[in-house]
Enzyme design. Structure first.
Site, PDB file in Angstrom:
ATOM      1  N   LYS A   1      97.701  92.864 120.190  1.00 21.43           N
ATOM      2  CA  LYS A   1      96.402  92.917 119.514  1.00 21.43           C
ATOM      3  C   LYS A   1      95.370  93.667 120.372  1.00 21.43           C
ATOM      4  O   LYS A   1      94.331  94.069 119.900  1.00 21.43           O
ATOM      5  CB  LYS A   1      95.929  91.509 119.174  1.00 21.43           C
ATOM      6  CG  LYS A   1      96.873  90.787 118.178  1.00 21.43           C
ATOM      7  CD  LYS A   1      96.384  89.401 117.810  1.00 21.43           C
ATOM      8  CE  LYS A   1      97.409  88.562 117.053  1.00 21.43           C
ATOM      9  NZ  LYS A   1      97.322  88.658 115.591  1.00 21.43           N
TER      10      LYS A   1
ATOM     11  N   LYS B   1      90.800  86.440 117.356  1.00 25.55           N
ATOM     12  CA  LYS B   1      92.199  86.317 116.950  1.00 25.55           C
ATOM     13  C   LYS B   1      92.976  85.744 118.127  1.00 25.55           C
ATOM     14  O   LYS B   1      92.483  85.730 119.248  1.00 25.55           O
ATOM     15  CB  LYS B   1      92.782  87.671 116.529  1.00 25.55           C
ATOM     16  CG  LYS B   1      92.534  88.806 117.536  1.00 25.55           C
ATOM     17  CD  LYS B   1      92.921  90.172 116.972  1.00 25.55           C
ATOM     18  CE  LYS B   1      91.895  90.788 116.051  1.00 25.55           C
ATOM     19  NZ  LYS B   1      92.356  90.963 114.684  1.00 25.55           N
ATOM     20  N   ARG B   2      94.183  85.287 117.862  1.00 25.21           N
ATOM     21  CA  ARG B   2      95.090  84.850 118.892  1.00 25.21           C
ATOM     22  C   ARG B   2      95.118  85.897 120.017  1.00 25.21           C
ATOM     23  O   ARG B   2      95.069  87.089 119.735  1.00 25.21           O
ATOM     24  CB  ARG B   2      96.460  84.810 118.216  1.00 25.21           C
ATOM     25  CG  ARG B   2      97.459  83.879 118.706  1.00 25.21           C
ATOM     26  CD  ARG B   2      98.463  83.548 117.601  1.00 25.21           C
ATOM     27  NE  ARG B   2      99.101  84.649 116.899  1.00 25.21           N
ATOM     28  CZ  ARG B   2     100.154  85.342 117.322  1.00 25.21           C
ATOM     29  NH1 ARG B   2     100.681  85.088 118.503  1.00 25.21           N
ATOM     30  NH2 ARG B   2     100.695  86.285 116.571  1.00 25.21           N
TER      31      ARG B   2
ATOM     32  N   THR C   1      94.253  89.015 108.698  1.00 23.82           N
ATOM     33  CA  THR C   1      93.463  88.439 107.606  1.00 23.82           C
ATOM     34  C   THR C   1      92.010  88.292 108.049  1.00 23.82           C
ATOM     35  O   THR C   1      91.108  88.326 107.220  1.00 23.82           O
ATOM     36  CB  THR C   1      94.020  87.057 107.184  1.00 23.82           C
ATOM     37  OG1 THR C   1      94.296  86.302 108.368  1.00 23.82           O
ATOM     38  CG2 THR C   1      95.290  87.197 106.373  1.00 23.82           C
TER      39      THR C   1
ATOM     40  N   LYS D   1      88.323  88.899 106.078  1.00 23.27           N
ATOM     41  CA  LYS D   1      87.185  87.964 106.063  1.00 23.27           C
ATOM     42  C   LYS D   1      85.924  88.664 106.555  1.00 23.27           C
ATOM     43  O   LYS D   1      84.833  88.496 106.007  1.00 23.27           O
ATOM     44  CB  LYS D   1      87.485  86.754 106.961  1.00 23.27           C
ATOM     45  CG  LYS D   1      88.621  85.887 106.450  1.00 23.27           C
ATOM     46  CD  LYS D   1      89.176  84.944 107.525  1.00 23.27           C
ATOM     47  CE  LYS D   1      90.549  84.437 107.079  1.00 23.27           C
ATOM     48  NZ  LYS D   1      91.292  83.755 108.151  1.00 23.27           N
TER      49      LYS D   1
ATOM     50  N   HIS E   1     106.439  87.740 108.624  1.00 25.27           N
ATOM     51  CA  HIS E   1     105.053  87.972 109.076  1.00 25.27           C
ATOM     52  C   HIS E   1     104.953  88.826 110.330  1.00 25.27           C
ATOM     53  O   HIS E   1     103.924  88.800 111.007  1.00 25.27           O
ATOM     54  CB  HIS E   1     104.360  86.637 109.380  1.00 25.27           C
ATOM     55  CG  HIS E   1     104.147  85.773 108.192  1.00 25.27           C
ATOM     56  ND1 HIS E   1     102.970  85.756 107.484  1.00 25.27           N
ATOM     57  CD2 HIS E   1     104.969  84.905 107.579  1.00 25.27           C
ATOM     58  CE1 HIS E   1     103.071  84.893 106.493  1.00 25.27           C
ATOM     59  NE2 HIS E   1     104.284  84.357 106.527  1.00 25.27           N
TER      60      HIS E   1
HETATM   61  C1  H2P Z   1     100.664  86.566 111.619  1.00 27.78           C
HETATM   62  C2  H2P Z   1     100.614  88.100 111.728  1.00 27.78           C
HETATM   63  C3  H2P Z   1      99.393  88.664 111.010  1.00 27.78           C
HETATM   64  C4  H2P Z   1      99.398  88.189 109.557  1.00 27.78           C
HETATM   65  C5  H2P Z   1      99.530  86.676 109.497  1.00 27.78           C
HETATM   66  C6  H2P Z   1      99.668  86.182 108.068  1.00 27.78           C
HETATM   67  C7  H2P Z   1     101.914  86.018 112.266  1.00 27.78           C
HETATM   68  O1  H2P Z   1      99.473  85.973 112.127  1.00 27.78           O
HETATM   69  O2  H2P Z   1     100.636  88.522 113.059  1.00 27.78           O
HETATM   70  O3  H2P Z   1      99.396  90.060 111.050  1.00 27.78           O
HETATM   71  O4  H2P Z   1      98.210  88.578 108.914  1.00 27.78           O
HETATM   72  O5  H2P Z   1     100.678  86.233 110.214  1.00 27.78           O
HETATM   73  O6  H2P Z   1     100.648  86.888 107.381  1.00 27.78           O
HETATM   74  P1  H2P Z   1      98.811  85.765 113.580  1.00 27.78           P
HETATM   75  O7  H2P Z   1      99.173  86.918 114.419  1.00 27.78           O
HETATM   76  O8  H2P Z   1      97.338  85.691 113.343  1.00 27.78           O
HETATM   77  O9  H2P Z   1      99.343  84.481 114.120  1.00 27.78           O
END
Ligand code: H2P
Length: 815
Positions: free
Chosen positions: A557, A551-552, A659, A663, A359
């Protein structure tokens, strides 16, 4: 067994009966919480019946199961979802009205299980929803953290973290399953197994054992009878842990020491890992999850199957990120040491069973564990990792003879600067398929982060672009829009066939439809304004452009880039009070990890800017900034339907997918974004004309990073300089120039994610946004087209792709 009825009268009867027999109270004396709990139990009864039928159908079919291993699940509130999925909301409204309460009152008691951090945990929840909806036999495994993600509050604008005691009032949605408890060991010693001449089988004698107590949450499918489960493990001390004699001697603390130590394992989500103990506790959690889950998977396998040959044909395990990757070594240990399979057969079974989803692209986000820690906590696993690595490096050596550098890069063990286990390498070596979560991400994974592996095994790498469930993020979050869509498309089948949204494109030019579309958005913005006022005290204008960044909080970001834009607007409005700018509400939402000090300072700066902007009599007429505390799934469901503009402004090449971007687009927000993650795929689908693109692309960013001087941008761009100087001057800190100095220093010093380089392009793009906003009908048309063309981003499509390309599982229909 009496089955639950399907009429209003049955429902009412069951409510009364649950109130009496489960809550032990009466209508006259019931509290609001009794009302909620009773309703939850009554809805749950309907799910349980489906679950029983699902279990029977699965037993009968003995299919291949998907086992999803994830340290995180961000499920969101359960009541609304389960009312929708059991089609009982229509009963509840009139009954509640008779009793003088509203469904919304009852929902306020519904606590969301915050068992995750951000997108990764929410993705797990969306995929589980889609698996059930598509009748895929699946079980999710996770940890039942006693305290989920912290609750965020602000004191003097600074984030304070409060414990999230999510089960304080009980969790009516879960079932304990004590008969399926497991025992897990840690520490201890290993010794040669006498019956094994190869030396590969050994015996582990753990120094500590704990119990894993499972309970499960029900995961219903929409429009189908399937109900799957997520099994969550909670750590408990083994039975003999309470020291009665010490207790008798008055040593109360010592008497429960073992109990406390055991239960700490599942105490909190992501224990702070800034200390040695914290790091060990995290690894302990991870092993606890996989050890319990694998034993449970084997138990389930053996209910219907014998022998090990068929194991990979019946079991496919998806590793959600690196957190559960120790499962690869644990399965090897179980097969080799406990079930006495020979190493090669065990390895072949293991490799065919696992798949791994990555991820991230940030190398620092790929977990590594100090060899010394693994050796102490899991001595046998460390031996197995060495053995796996030994055979793997032999394979590499055979393919690339003499290429020592490559061996060093591919090795599961990092040697410099300290010896560590690279969990992503273990995952790739131990899996059949490895996937990224958006096209660009998969491409960059293969070209950069996991490049040597992609060269070695190109066929292992796949892309499965993320998706989101339209049930929660359109139907439940945005009932007004859902109604309009259903009316337009003729029925609700779009909820399980999201490509049908295309049908909206045909009315994107119809002024009457656009008028209604806008009315929905406005009504949602009025609702959001009420939430915002309640949580922050700030009154926002529902007619202003609603600009959201949720978002986080993480530097890549680039929340700080958004903030620089806000400060520029503030400066402009102060200088030219009559300037004709579009009225805007900028809404931030998100948490920063407790140990991430620079981002916590940025949160504080956002609050400080908000305070200054919102109390300035001139500026606040056109600009508001809000940061409602404790952003979570529930709040996302309030904010997303009201958003006009979706900020997806990460530095290209850093956001794996995103994601929230999906949404927001589905709910008709227009994206302002970089060519990063799934933004690219969104833009390709909604059309370049309906997307505000700016900034460096991934290649340009990588090139620039090599020789980058943020100060040059500061010096050559007066707006940028003014914005940064405003912070430096202490404008947002009552004249204190030191408080936010680290933010300024970080921007001018290193600016890791090239915010300054993208600043001018971002500003110009925001001007295009303003220009577009002035033509409200044209904006509405673009908004409709965003929804209409985002059907691809349903997690149903994502799950279908996993099924076809990676899992090779078939649905099992439940009668
Ligand atoms: C992470 C990634 C996102 C990805 C999500 C799900 C770790 O989420 O950074 O780009 O869409 O996984 O695959 P997040 O940063 O929101 O914690």
């Amino acid at each position: 067994m009496r089955s639950v009825g399907s009429t209003l009268a049955d429902f009412e009867q069951d409510l009364i009966s649950n109130l009496y027999y489960q809550r032990g109270t009466t209508l006259e004396s019931a509290s609001g919480s009794d009302g909620y709990q009773t309703l939850a139990l009554t809805v749950r009864d309907r799910l349980v019946e489906r679950y029983a039928r699902t279990a029977a159908a699965h037993y009968e079919a003995n299919p291949r199961f998907v086992y999803y291993l994830s340290a995180e699940y961000l499920l969101g509130r359960q009541l609304g979802q389960n009312l929708l999925y059991t089609d009982t909301e229509r009963f509840v409204r009139p009954i509640a009205a008779d009793l003088g309460v509203t469904l919304e009152d009852l929902e306020s008691y519904d606590v969301e299980p915050g068992l995750g951090n951000g997108g990764l945990g929410r993705l797990a929840a969306c995929l589980m929803d889609s698996m059930a909806t598509l009748d895929i036999p699946a079980v999710g495994y996770g940890i039942r953290y006693e305290f989920g993600i912290f609750k965020q509050a602000f004191r003097d604008g600074a984030q304070v973290e409060r414990p999230d005691d999510w089960t304080f009032y009980g969790n009516p949605w879960e079932f304990p399953a004590p008969d399926d408890r497991q025992v897990v060991g840690f520490y201890g010693t290993t010794a040669a197994a006498l019956d094994d001449p190869t030396g590969l089988r050994r015996q582990w004698t753990p120094g500590e054992v704990v119990r894993g107590e499972p309970s499960h949450m029900l995961v219903p499918g929409y429009g189908t009878q399937t109900v799957n489960i997520i099994r969550l493990w909670q750590a408990r001390a083994s039975r003999q842990s309470f020291d009665l004699s010490r207790f008798g001697a008055g040593q109360y603390k010592e008497a429960v020491e073992d109990i406390v130590r055991a239960e700490n394992i599942s105490k909190v989500l992501y224990p702070d890992d800034s200390t040695e103990q914290g790091r060990e506790l995290r690894l302990k959690q991870q092993y606890f999850l996989v050890a319990c889950s694998l034993r449970d998977i084997i138990r389930r396998y053996r209910l219907r199957n014998t022998g090990w040959d068929a194991f990979p044909a019946k079991v496919v395990i998806q590793l959600n990120d690196t957190h559960p990757v120790m499962a690869v070594t644990e399965l090897m240990r179980l097969l080799v040491d406990e079930y006495k399979l020979d190493w090669d057969l065990a390895w072949s079974i293991t490799r065919r069973t696992f798949n791994y989803t990555c991820h991230t692209l940030l190398p620092e986000a790929l977990e590594t564990w100090p060899v010394a820690v693994v050796e102490r906590l899991l001595p046998r696993h460390m031996e197995i990792i060495y053995a796996i690595n030994h055979f793997f490096l032999q394979e590499v050596e055979a393919t690339y003879p003499g290429d020592l550098d490559r061996l060093r890069r591919l090795s599961i063990i990092q040697e410099e600067p300290d010896k560590r286990v690279r969990m992503a390498h273990l995952a790739v070596v131990g899996s059949t398929a490895v996937n990224g979560v958006a096209e660009l991400h998969t491409r960059l994974l293969a070209a950069t982060t996991l490049r040597d592996f992609a060269e070695l095994w190109p066929q292992k790498f796949h892309n499965v672009t993320n998706g989101v469930t339209p049930r929660r993020f359109v139907r439940l979050a945005n009932p007004r829009l859902s109604e309009l869509i259903t009316e337009r498309l003729g029925d609700e089948s779009w909820l399980t066939d999201l490509d049908r949204l295309e049908g909206l494109a045909g009315v994107a030019d119809d002024p009457a439809f656009l008028e209604r579309w806008r009315a929905v958005k406005r009504a949602n913005k009025v609702d959001l304004a009420a939430h915002v006022e309640r949580s922050t005290g700030v009154v926002i204008d529902p007619d202003a452009l609603c600009d959201v960044m949720i978002k986080r909080f993480h530097e890549y970001k680039r929340q700080h880039l958004k903030l620089l834009h806000v400060i520029m607007l503030f400066n402009r409005l102060r200088e030219h009070p009559d300037l004709d700018v579009v009225p805007r509400t900028v809404l931030f939402g998100g948490k920063a990890a407790p140990g991430y000090h620079s981002m916590k300072l940025l949160l504080r700066l956002v609050n400080a800017v908000a305070e200054t902007v919102n109390t300035d009599p001139v500026v606040s007429r056109r600009l508001k900034v809000v940061l409602p505390p404790d952003y979570n799934v529930t709040r996302a469901q309030w904010i997303i339907p009201a958003a006009d503009l979706s900020e997806q402004i990460s530095l290209a090449g850093k956001e794996a997918s995103g994601t929230g971007n999906m949404k927001l687009a589905l709910n008709g927000a227009l994206t302002i974004g970089t060519l990063d993650g799934a933004n690219i795929e969104i833009r390709d689908r909604v059309g370049a004309d309906n997307f505000f693109l700016f900034g460096l692309d991934a290649q340009e960013a990588a090139d620039l990073r090599r020789d980058y001087h943020p100060r040059a941008y500061y010096e050559s761009d007066p707006d940028l300089r003014a914005a940064i100087d405003t912070i430096a001057a202490g404008t947002f800190a009552k004249g204190d120039r030191s408080l936010f100095a680290p933010v300024v220093d970080s921007m001018l010093g290193r600016d890791e994610y090239l915010a300054l380089a993208d600043y001018r392009a971002y500003l110009e793009c925001q001007e295009r946004v303003e220009h577009a906003w002035r033509d409200q009908e044209a904006w509405a048309r673009m908004s409709v087209l965003n929804s209409a063309r985002s059907g691809f981003f349903s997690s149903d499509r994502t799950v279908r792709e996993y099924c076809d390309r990676i899992w090779r599982v078939e649905p099992v229909r439940v009668a």
